[in-house]
Scaffold this motif. Structure first.
Motif, PDB file in Angstrom:
ATOM      1  N   ALA A 250       0.833  -1.217   0.000  1.00 33.18           N
ATOM      2  CA  ALA A 250       0.000   0.000   0.000  1.00 33.18           C
ATOM      3  C   ALA A 250       0.862   1.259   0.000  1.00 33.18           C
ATOM      4  O   ALA A 250       0.470   2.300  -0.533  1.00 33.18           O
ATOM      5  CB  ALA A 250      -0.935  -0.010   1.220  1.00 33.18           C
ATOM      6  N   LYS A 251       2.053   1.176   0.576  1.00 30.51           N
ATOM      7  CA  LYS A 251       2.976   2.316   0.599  1.00 30.51           C
ATOM      8  C   LYS A 251       3.804   2.416  -0.679  1.00 30.51           C
ATOM      9  O   LYS A 251       4.618   3.323  -0.833  1.00 30.51           O
ATOM     10  CB  LYS A 251       3.970   2.149   1.770  1.00 30.51           C
ATOM     11  CG  LYS A 251       3.489   2.756   3.073  1.00 30.51           C
ATOM     12  CD  LYS A 251       4.654   2.974   4.054  1.00 30.51           C
ATOM     13  CE  LYS A 251       5.429   1.684   4.303  1.00 30.51           C
ATOM     14  NZ  LYS A 251       6.460   1.786   5.335  1.00 30.51           N
ATOM     15  N   GLY A 252       3.670   1.441  -1.555  1.00 31.78           N
ATOM     16  CA  GLY A 252       4.456   1.438  -2.792  1.00 31.78           C
ATOM     17  C   GLY A 252       5.763   0.677  -2.686  1.00 31.78           C
ATOM     18  O   GLY A 252       6.586   0.732  -3.600  1.00 31.78           O
ATOM     19  N   ASP A 253       5.962  -0.017  -1.572  1.00 33.10           N
ATOM     20  CA  ASP A 253       7.188  -0.817  -1.415  1.00 33.10           C
ATOM     21  C   ASP A 253       6.961  -2.195  -2.023  1.00 33.10           C
ATOM     22  O   ASP A 253       6.641  -3.157  -1.311  1.00 33.10           O
ATOM     23  CB  ASP A 253       7.546  -0.945   0.074  1.00 33.10           C
ATOM     24  CG  ASP A 253       7.918   0.402   0.683  1.00 33.10           C
ATOM     25  OD1 ASP A 253       8.287   1.326  -0.079  1.00 33.10           O
ATOM     26  OD2 ASP A 253       7.838   0.524   1.925  1.00 33.10           O
ATOM     27  N   THR A 254       7.142  -2.275  -3.334  1.00 34.31           N
ATOM     28  CA  THR A 254       6.768  -3.505  -4.047  1.00 34.31           C
ATOM     29  C   THR A 254       7.953  -4.310  -4.558  1.00 34.31           C
ATOM     30  O   THR A 254       7.783  -5.379  -5.132  1.00 34.31           O
ATOM     31  CB  THR A 254       5.871  -3.160  -5.259  1.00 34.31           C
ATOM     32  OG1 THR A 254       6.606  -2.278  -6.124  1.00 34.31           O
ATOM     33  CG2 THR A 254       4.585  -2.494  -4.816  1.00 34.31           C
ATOM     34  N   ASP A 255       9.180  -3.798  -4.391  1.00 29.91           N
ATOM     35  CA  ASP A 255      10.373  -4.505  -4.893  1.00 29.91           C
ATOM     36  C   ASP A 255      10.624  -5.806  -4.113  1.00 29.91           C
ATOM     37  O   ASP A 255      10.199  -5.925  -2.965  1.00 29.91           O
ATOM     38  CB  ASP A 255      11.612  -3.616  -4.748  1.00 29.91           C
ATOM     39  CG  ASP A 255      11.814  -2.719  -5.956  1.00 29.91           C
ATOM     40  OD1 ASP A 255      10.983  -2.787  -6.896  1.00 29.91           O
ATOM     41  OD2 ASP A 255      12.786  -1.945  -5.960  1.00 29.91           O
ATOM     42  N   PRO A 256      11.370  -6.728  -4.736  1.00 30.42           N
ATOM     43  CA  PRO A 256      11.694  -7.996  -4.052  1.00 30.42           C
ATOM     44  C   PRO A 256      12.307  -7.802  -2.669  1.00 30.42           C
ATOM     45  O   PRO A 256      12.095  -8.617  -1.774  1.00 30.42           O
ATOM     46  CB  PRO A 256      12.708  -8.654  -5.001  1.00 30.42           C
ATOM     47  CG  PRO A 256      12.367  -8.115  -6.346  1.00 30.42           C
ATOM     48  CD  PRO A 256      11.887  -6.705  -6.118  1.00 30.42           C
ATOM     49  N   TYR A 257      13.053  -6.719  -2.500  1.00 30.24           N
ATOM     50  CA  TYR A 257      13.701  -6.460  -1.210  1.00 30.24           C
ATOM     51  C   TYR A 257      12.686  -6.514  -0.064  1.00 30.24           C
ATOM     52  O   TYR A 257      12.995  -7.016   1.033  1.00 30.24           O
ATOM     53  CB  TYR A 257      14.370  -5.083  -1.258  1.00 30.24           C
ATOM     54  CG  TYR A 257      15.130  -4.714  -0.010  1.00 30.24           C
ATOM     55  CD1 TYR A 257      16.348  -5.324   0.292  1.00 30.24           C
ATOM     56  CD2 TYR A 257      14.628  -3.758   0.871  1.00 30.24           C
ATOM     57  CE1 TYR A 257      17.052  -4.983   1.433  1.00 30.24           C
ATOM     58  CE2 TYR A 257      15.331  -3.412   2.018  1.00 30.24           C
ATOM     59  CZ  TYR A 257      16.541  -4.032   2.299  1.00 30.24           C
ATOM     60  OH  TYR A 257      17.237  -3.701   3.429  1.00 30.24           O
ATOM     61  N   TYR A 258      11.469  -6.009  -0.327  1.00 31.65           N
ATOM     62  CA  TYR A 258      10.476  -5.944   0.752  1.00 31.65           C
ATOM     63  C   TYR A 258       9.931  -7.319   1.138  1.00 31.65           C
ATOM     64  O   TYR A 258       9.396  -7.493   2.227  1.00 31.65           O
ATOM     65  CB  TYR A 258       9.373  -4.945   0.404  1.00 31.65           C
ATOM     66  CG  TYR A 258       9.971  -3.556   0.333  1.00 31.65           C
ATOM     67  CD1 TYR A 258      10.247  -2.849   1.496  1.00 31.65           C
ATOM     68  CD2 TYR A 258      10.353  -2.986  -0.889  1.00 31.65           C
ATOM     69  CE1 TYR A 258      10.867  -1.608   1.450  1.00 31.65           C
ATOM     70  CE2 TYR A 258      10.966  -1.743  -0.947  1.00 31.65           C
ATOM     71  CZ  TYR A 258      11.223  -1.064   0.228  1.00 31.65           C
ATOM     72  OH  TYR A 258      11.851   0.153   0.190  1.00 31.65           O
ATOM     73  N   HIS A 259      10.091  -8.287   0.246  1.00 33.86           N
ATOM     74  CA  HIS A 259       9.770  -9.675   0.634  1.00 33.86           C
ATOM     75  C   HIS A 259      10.597 -10.058   1.872  1.00 33.86           C
ATOM     76  O   HIS A 259      10.103 -10.706   2.793  1.00 33.86           O
ATOM     77  CB  HIS A 259      10.080 -10.631  -0.527  1.00 33.86           C
ATOM     78  CG  HIS A 259      10.027 -12.077  -0.156  1.00 33.86           C
ATOM     79  ND1 HIS A 259       8.853 -12.797  -0.105  1.00 33.86           N
ATOM     80  CD2 HIS A 259      11.011 -12.952   0.222  1.00 33.86           C
ATOM     81  CE1 HIS A 259       9.119 -14.035   0.274  1.00 33.86           C
ATOM     82  NE2 HIS A 259      10.416 -14.154   0.476  1.00 33.86           N
ATOM     83  N   GLY A 260      11.849  -9.611   1.851  1.00 31.89           N
ATOM     84  CA  GLY A 260      12.723  -9.924   2.991  1.00 31.89           C
ATOM     85  C   GLY A 260      12.445  -9.073   4.212  1.00 31.89           C
ATOM     86  O   GLY A 260      12.683  -9.499   5.337  1.00 31.89           O
ATOM     87  N   VAL A 261      11.923  -7.883   3.974  1.00 35.97           N
ATOM     88  CA  VAL A 261      11.689  -6.960   5.097  1.00 35.97           C
ATOM     89  C   VAL A 261      10.432  -7.337   5.883  1.00 35.97           C
ATOM     90  O   VAL A 261      10.422  -7.300   7.113  1.00 35.97           O
ATOM     91  CB  VAL A 261      11.584  -5.509   4.564  1.00 35.97           C
ATOM     92  CG1 VAL A 261      11.116  -4.554   5.667  1.00 35.97           C
ATOM     93  CG2 VAL A 261      12.925  -5.055   3.978  1.00 35.97           C
TER      94      VAL A 261
END
Ligand SMILES: [Zn+2]
Length: 464
Positions: free
Chosen positions: A201-212
């Protein structure tokens, strides 16, 4: 057919010795020095001077052809087991899947059909339980009798593989009576879905955020919860692919108070980290669950391996092509198929990062790659040991050979490597499966269908 492997250093989990190994047919007939003089006529002598002779690797966690997120893991049983053989692994235990609303039987039959006649090496199955009910609980007893002795449940993936606490508790209770073992993917999937939705919802859609978004504490919480449920049910429990310090500490504490709780980790958690998930969409290559953790978790995992709080290393091999399948997650990391290739690299990575780096002995390396997997998964005596009477699943291993891991040279059917360009010391030179040479001189010389289904014993006595 008699084969003599002469002058090697035989490495077992408990000791090493300079010795010859005599193979007669599919099994080891003799072990000792000077066998060349007393063995009589042999069909072939393999000189293993300066090499280790080790029991073939056993990878207890693979997903050949797994359906996931609208696609299938790329390696078939044929390509995946061949790649395993190149990497010194001569047994896999793969996961058959029960679909929601279907029986365990249907799922197991489907996986038998995929594997039979296609494998390069011997194979067994665990059963993924997606639907715990009276009928599937009854089916468990029968499967244990058929040599499918482990059942995997998930506290992750709500709506797909997820089981609630009641379902997990019922399965644990059943395993306490039928001798099976419950394997757990421990992450709090309900909480993860909340954080993941907030990130997107915040626009954090990159693969990195899978880990976050898949917090280490969510793995710690689920691990603790299931350990407590297992204690209440009086059943042992085994945690697959442990990745986070939070979970390892929980497991250690349970073991210290005598609970029969066990765990495995995977090379990706020992050698890769959250940073690999950065770099834009390239990070999709490294998306698996649990995710790669901040690098400071790695030493905790190594320490647990040294202390035997974690008993073994598997791969969770589940490859998806980067240029095609991983692209499903462009714009939303939640849609990236979860999984990495690894079945071919495990033995070498652990030799290089473990033995060469001085973290573990070569005997401990054999223990975590082969002996513990055999003992804990009902293959004791047959696999995981160089001993008279055991299957001649053997690897002539060159501990000094330096090579570079790359997708351009690996044998897994996937278009990238997580370890591209990494130089490792140690390589399988010659691989035998039940007495037959299947890899030699960098070439596969076996045949599709060499591998047989392994009916495994209940491992309860060996577990505790
Ligand atoms: Zn898995």
């Amino acid at each position: 057919m008699k084969t003599l492997i002469a002058n090697g250093t035989v490495v077992n989990a408990d000791a090493s010795q300079l010795a010859d190994v005599l193979i007669d047919g599919e099994t080891i007939a003799a072990l000792g020095t000077g066998l060349g003089r007393v063995a009589g006529e042999v069909d072939r002598t393999i000189d293993a001077t300066g090499r280790y002779v080790i029991p073939g690797g056993i990878d207890v966690h693979t997903h050949m052809e797994l359906p996931f997120g609208g696609t299938f893991a790329k390696d078939t049983f044929e390509t995946g087991t061949r790649a395993a053989a190149f990497g010194g692994t001569t047994t896999i235990i793969d996961f058959a899947v029960q679909s929601r609303g279907r029986s365990l039987r249907e799922g197991l039959d489907a996986w038998h059909a995929k594997a039979e006649g296609n494998c390069a090496i011997d194979y067994g199955f665990h059963m993924i339980m997606s639907d715990v009910n009276d009928a599937s609980l009854d089916e468990m007893d029968g499967l244990v009798g058929e040599g499918v002795t482990d059942f995997k449940l998930f506290t992750a993936y709500p709506g797909v593989f997820y089981s609630d606490d009641g379902a997990i508790f019922r399965a644990l209770q059943r395993s306490a009576t039928n001798g099976g073992t419950i394997l757990i993917h421990a992450e709090n999937g309900i909480a993860i879905d909340v954080v993941a939705a907030q990130a997107v919802a915040k626009g954090d859609t990159d693969p990195y955020y899978h880990g976050v978004v898949r917090y280490p504490i969510f793995e710690g919480e689920a691990t603790n919860r299931v350990i407590r449920l297992a204690e209440a049910a009086g059943a042992p429990v085994y945690f697959v692919h442990m990745s986070a310090r939070d979970a390892v500490e929980t497991l250690q504490a349970a073991r210290d108070r005598g609970v029969p709780a066990f765990g495995e980790t995977c090379p990706q958690y020992l050698f890769l980290s959250l940073e690999d998930l950065g770099n834009g969409f390239e990070g999709a290559k490294f998306v698996c669950s649990p995710p790669l953790r901040p690098a400071d978790h790695q030493e905790d995992l190594w320490r647990a391996l040294v202390r035997d709080d974690i008993q073994l290393v598997s791969t969770d091999h589940c490859p998806f092509d980067f240029h095609d399948q991983k692209q499903l997650g462009q714009g939303d990391f939640r849609k990236i198929p979860n999984g990495l290739p690894g079945v071919e690299d495990r033995v070498d990575l652990l030799h290089d990062g473990g033995v060469v780096q001085g973290r573990i002995s070569k005997e401990r390396w054999v223990e975590i790659c082969s002996a513990a997997p055999a003992r804990m998964f009902g293959l004791a005596g047959r696999k995981g040991v160089v001993a008279v009477g055991a299957d001649a699943d053997l690897v002539v291993y060159d501990p000094a050979k330096v090579h570079t891991i790359s997708a351009s040279t690996h044998h897994m059917d996937v278009d990238y490597s997580c370890y591209e360009g990494r130089q490792v010391t140690g390589a399988s030179e010659l691989v035998l499966s039940r007495g037959k040479v299947i890899v030699e001189g960098g070439r596969y010389v076996g045949a599709k269908g060499d591998g047989r289904f392994l009916k495994r014993a209940v491992a309860r006595d060996h577990l505790v």
